[in-house]
Design a protein around this motif. Structure first.
Motif, PDB file in Angstrom:
ATOM      1  N   SER A 125       0.788  -1.319  -0.063  1.00 20.77           N
ATOM      2  CA  SER A 125       0.139  -0.021  -0.017  1.00 20.77           C
ATOM      3  C   SER A 125       0.780   1.386   0.059  1.00 20.77           C
ATOM      4  O   SER A 125       1.841   1.250   0.409  1.00 20.77           O
ATOM      5  CB  SER A 125      -0.843  -0.036   1.184  1.00 20.77           C
ATOM      6  OG  SER A 125      -1.775   1.167   1.179  1.00 20.77           O
ATOM      7  N   THR A 126       0.326   2.160  -0.612  1.00 26.50           N
ATOM      8  CA  THR A 126       0.849   3.683  -0.500  1.00 26.50           C
ATOM      9  C   THR A 126       0.168   4.301   0.815  1.00 26.50           C
ATOM     10  O   THR A 126       0.361   5.544   0.957  1.00 26.50           O
ATOM     11  CB  THR A 126       0.724   4.563  -1.775  1.00 26.50           C
ATOM     12  OG1 THR A 126      -0.766   4.651  -1.849  1.00 26.50           O
ATOM     13  CG2 THR A 126       1.380   4.172  -2.999  1.00 26.50           C
ATOM     14  N   ASN A 128      -3.405   4.094   2.128  1.00 25.98           N
ATOM     15  CA  ASN A 128      -4.861   4.043   2.527  1.00 25.98           C
ATOM     16  C   ASN A 128      -5.410   2.610   2.328  1.00 25.98           C
ATOM     17  O   ASN A 128      -6.441   2.207   2.961  1.00 25.98           O
ATOM     18  CB  ASN A 128      -5.492   5.012   1.268  1.00 25.98           C
ATOM     19  CG  ASN A 128      -5.571   6.307   1.713  1.00 25.98           C
ATOM     20  OD1 ASN A 128      -5.455   6.592   2.741  1.00 25.98           O
ATOM     21  ND2 ASN A 128      -5.370   7.224   0.789  1.00 25.98           N
ATOM     22  N   GLY A 230      -3.691   5.913  -9.725  1.00 26.95           N
ATOM     23  CA  GLY A 230      -2.451   5.175  -9.434  1.00 26.95           C
ATOM     24  C   GLY A 230      -2.308   3.767  -9.938  1.00 26.95           C
ATOM     25  O   GLY A 230      -1.692   3.581 -10.983  1.00 26.95           O
ATOM     26  N   ASN A 231      -2.801   2.933  -9.060  1.00 25.50           N
ATOM     27  CA  ASN A 231      -2.965   1.485  -9.294  1.00 25.50           C
ATOM     28  C   ASN A 231      -3.952   1.293 -10.428  1.00 25.50           C
ATOM     29  O   ASN A 231      -4.420   0.157 -10.785  1.00 25.50           O
ATOM     30  CB  ASN A 231      -3.197   0.767  -8.103  1.00 25.50           C
ATOM     31  CG  ASN A 231      -2.112  -0.400  -7.955  1.00 25.50           C
ATOM     32  OD1 ASN A 231      -1.287  -0.472  -9.181  1.00 25.50           O
ATOM     33  ND2 ASN A 231      -1.986  -1.229  -7.072  1.00 25.50           N
ATOM     34  N   LEU A 232      -5.063   2.185 -10.589  1.00 23.39           N
ATOM     35  CA  LEU A 232      -6.059   2.370 -11.571  1.00 23.39           C
ATOM     36  C   LEU A 232      -7.276   1.252 -11.239  1.00 23.39           C
ATOM     37  O   LEU A 232      -7.932   0.862 -12.123  1.00 23.39           O
ATOM     38  CB  LEU A 232      -5.470   1.960 -13.095  1.00 23.39           C
ATOM     39  CG  LEU A 232      -4.449   2.740 -13.556  1.00 23.39           C
ATOM     40  CD1 LEU A 232      -3.915   2.447 -14.610  1.00 23.39           C
ATOM     41  CD2 LEU A 232      -4.913   4.277 -13.372  1.00 23.39           C
ATOM     42  N   THR A 385     -10.590  11.397  -3.423  1.00 24.26           N
ATOM     43  CA  THR A 385     -10.569  10.102  -2.703  1.00 24.26           C
ATOM     44  C   THR A 385     -10.097   9.836  -1.303  1.00 24.26           C
ATOM     45  O   THR A 385     -10.279   8.705  -0.861  1.00 24.26           O
ATOM     46  CB  THR A 385      -9.337   9.469  -3.691  1.00 24.26           C
ATOM     47  OG1 THR A 385      -8.276  10.352  -3.643  1.00 24.26           O
ATOM     48  CG2 THR A 385      -9.865   9.028  -5.082  1.00 24.26           C
TER      49      THR A 385
HETATM   50  N1  F0G Z   1      -6.251   8.518  -4.534  1.00 23.14           N
HETATM   51  C1  F0G Z   1      -5.894   7.842  -3.040  1.00 23.14           C
HETATM   52  C2  F0G Z   1      -6.002   8.865  -1.927  1.00 23.14           C
HETATM   53  C3  F0G Z   1      -5.473   6.775  -2.841  1.00 23.14           C
HETATM   54  O1  F0G Z   1      -5.008   6.241  -1.706  1.00 23.14           O
HETATM   55  C4  F0G Z   1      -5.006   6.041  -4.181  1.00 23.14           C
HETATM   56  C5  F0G Z   1      -4.466   4.579  -4.046  1.00 23.14           C
HETATM   57  C6  F0G Z   1      -5.601   6.685  -5.388  1.00 23.14           C
HETATM   58  C7  F0G Z   1      -5.970   7.671  -5.246  1.00 23.14           C
HETATM   59  C8  F0G Z   1      -5.277   5.855  -6.615  1.00 23.14           C
HETATM   60  O2  F0G Z   1      -6.401   4.970  -6.872  1.00 23.14           O
HETATM   61  O3  F0G Z   1      -5.168   2.905  -7.331  1.00 23.14           O
HETATM   62  O4  F0G Z   1      -7.484   3.061  -7.711  1.00 23.14           O
HETATM   63  O5  F0G Z   1      -5.992   4.283  -9.129  1.00 23.14           O
HETATM   64  N2  F0G Z   1      -3.760   4.110  -3.203  1.00 23.14           N
HETATM   65  C9  F0G Z   1      -3.386   2.717  -3.067  1.00 23.14           C
HETATM   66  C10 F0G Z   1      -3.070   2.459  -1.749  1.00 23.14           C
HETATM   67  C11 F0G Z   1      -2.548   2.364  -3.970  1.00 23.14           C
HETATM   68  O6  F0G Z   1      -2.400   1.397  -1.541  1.00 23.14           O
HETATM   69  O7  F0G Z   1      -3.743   3.002  -0.701  1.00 23.14           O
HETATM   70  P1  F0G Z   1      -6.265   3.961  -7.923  1.00 23.14           P
END
Ligand code: F0G
Length: 442
Positions: A125-126, A128, A230-232, A385
């Motif tokens: 994870s990053t 969240n 991010g990871n889409l 998000t």
């Molecule tokens: N915004 C937030 C606040 C996020 O935590 C993430 C992804 C994204 C956008 C991108 O979303 O991956 O669906 O394109 N966070 C992941 C994590 C990777 O590990 O919490 P995504």
């Protein structure tokens, strides 16, 4: 748990036989659930739509009250973006129990994990996803949480959640892309249930963000959905939601989708906008991707952005996102850290506040508006998000008067100005001085 095809290696997808399942053909059905909010499944913003993600019997469903989120009209932010009054909406997913959209998907993944009898769940994870996994694990007591994070790569707000909620937290000497690769190996080796968005059930839960957007717009489809990439997982889930709603007949057109990368983590932008990679009826040109990843490896290029949540160079849901872009006539843009932080300050001043990655959606909408791709009178929904308190360091560094802190946190990332800063006023501990300062600054 198997998440990819044994033959081609691509991620699995959840497919429903809608002819047989006969989902509701009118939104009214879902509206009626509001009167039964004493029932946890109808209270949940995910599971009140359960006929649209019908993979689990009611008695197996896991919910901790996720999805009580808000679509807010935000004219101040809309003006900044360049939209006419009443045209910009912010879908605030920071109101989820762990403070980000991840809880939508985590409730679905936990439900499926429970169906398989899993006792341990893992993710890279990053920040969240790990906060969400840790929370579901400690509230439900169904599974032990194992978390992989890149060393020094996640904000303290998010790390503190994982630690507080008692997850086993592994800080890998590497970044998210490394942690993602390792967690897949570890979960395969030790038979641990994987809750990253490689897990197709995560995306099922995330579809409901779009149902709630439609619900708040009285079931009218907006012109644009703008989301950080991010990871889409989110963009993939949104595309699937609209694809299915079209098939079921609950909507008659899909909105357009804009996925916004950070410049320092722009794989989707490079592949889609620069190299022309397309879904191509399910047969995208994989060589384009392989060549690009080869270039990243040879140049030892690592993702780098202040928006740490989307600091990802190898998005696992790339193919599903291409499908979403196809269904929703999508576009992809990249925005700088400067643009992200300025947009974030605007959201904070005129919306609900968000973490840096979330503000990429607003910065991207502004860019598309300036290009004329989005019209001034179109209805635009930006997805926020994650909660503002997830990453206070970035916020304080933007508003600070301490040049050293600004340089350390933001200057090193090419951020030069804080045009929308709200500076704290330093004043001596003296009534007259305080009153003078108030008169001077107000
Ligand atoms: N915004 C937030 C606040 C996020 O935590 C993430 C992804 C994204 C956008 C991108 O979303 O991956 O669906 O394109 N966070 C992941 C994590 C990777 O590990 O919490 P995504």
């Amino acid at each position: 748990m198997r998440v990819s095809c044994g033959v081609c290696g691509n991620l699995l997808d959840v497919v429903y036989d809608w002819q047989r399942l006969r989902p509701p053909d009118a939104w009214r059905h879902f509206e009626q659930k509001w009167s039964r909010r004493y029932d946890p499944l109808d209270f949940s913003g995910v599971w009140r739509f359960r006929e649209l993600l019908p993979f689990a019997p009611d008695e197996q469903i896991v919910t901790i009250g996720e999805g009580q989120t808000l679509l807010q009209a935000a004219d101040g932010v809309g003006k900044y973006v360049g939209l006419n009054a009443g045209r910009l909406f912010l879908q605030y997913e920071g109101m989820n129990p762990s403070g980000s959209f991840k809880d939508n998907g985590m409730s679905a993944a936990f439900t499926h994990a429970r169906m398989t009898g899993a006792s341990r769940a893992a993710c890279a994870s990053t920040g969240n996803t790990s906060a969400s996994l840790a929370l579901y694990s400690c509230v439900t007591r169904l599974m032990k949480a194992l978390i992989f994070v890149g060393s020094g790569k996640i904000s303290y707000g998010k790390l503190s959640q994982a630690l507080d909620y008692g997850a086993l937290t592994m800080q890998i000497a590497g970044d998210f892309d490394d942690a993602m690769a390792r967690v897949q190996e570890v979960s395969k080796e030790l038979g641990i249930y994987l809750v990253n968005s490689v897990n197709p059930f995560r995306l099922e839960g995330q579809k409901t963000i779009m149902y709630r957007v439609l619900e708040a717009l009285r079931w009218q489809v907006p012109d644009w959905i703008v989301v950080p990439g991010g990871n889409l997982g989110n963009s993939s889930a949104f595309g699937k939601a609209f694809m299915e709603l079209l098939e079921i007949g609950l909507i008659d057109r899909a909105p357009r989708l804009a996925v916004i990368n950070a410049v320092g983590a722009n794989t989707l932008y490079q592949l889609y906008e620069r190299r022309g990679l397309r879904w191509n009826d399910g047969c995208p040109d994989c060589d384009t991707t392989t060549t690009y990843y080869g270039e990243l490896d040879r140049g030892q290029l690592r993702a780098s952005t202040i928006a740490s949540a989307i600091e990802i160079n190898r998005p696992v849901n790339l193919l599903k996102c291409l499908r979403a872009l196809d269904v929703c006539q999508g576009v992809v843009r990249e925005v700088t850290d400067q643009e992200i932080l300025d947009a974030k300050a605007q959201v904070g001043a005129g919306g609900l506040g968000c973490e840096p990655a979330s503000a990429a959606s607003v910065a991207g909408a502004k860019m598309l508006r300036a290009e004329g791709v989005i019209g001034a009178d179109e209805r635009v929904v930006c997805i926020l998000t994650g909660h503002q308190l997830k990453d206070p360091t970035a916020t304080v560094a933007y508003h600070t008067t301490d040049q050293q802190m600004f340089n350390d946190v933001l200057g090193s990332r090419g951020v030069k100005r804080a045009s929308y800063a709200n500076r704290a006023v330093a004043v001596s501990n003296d009534l007259n001085e305080i009153i003078k300062a108030i008169q001077l600054y107000s």
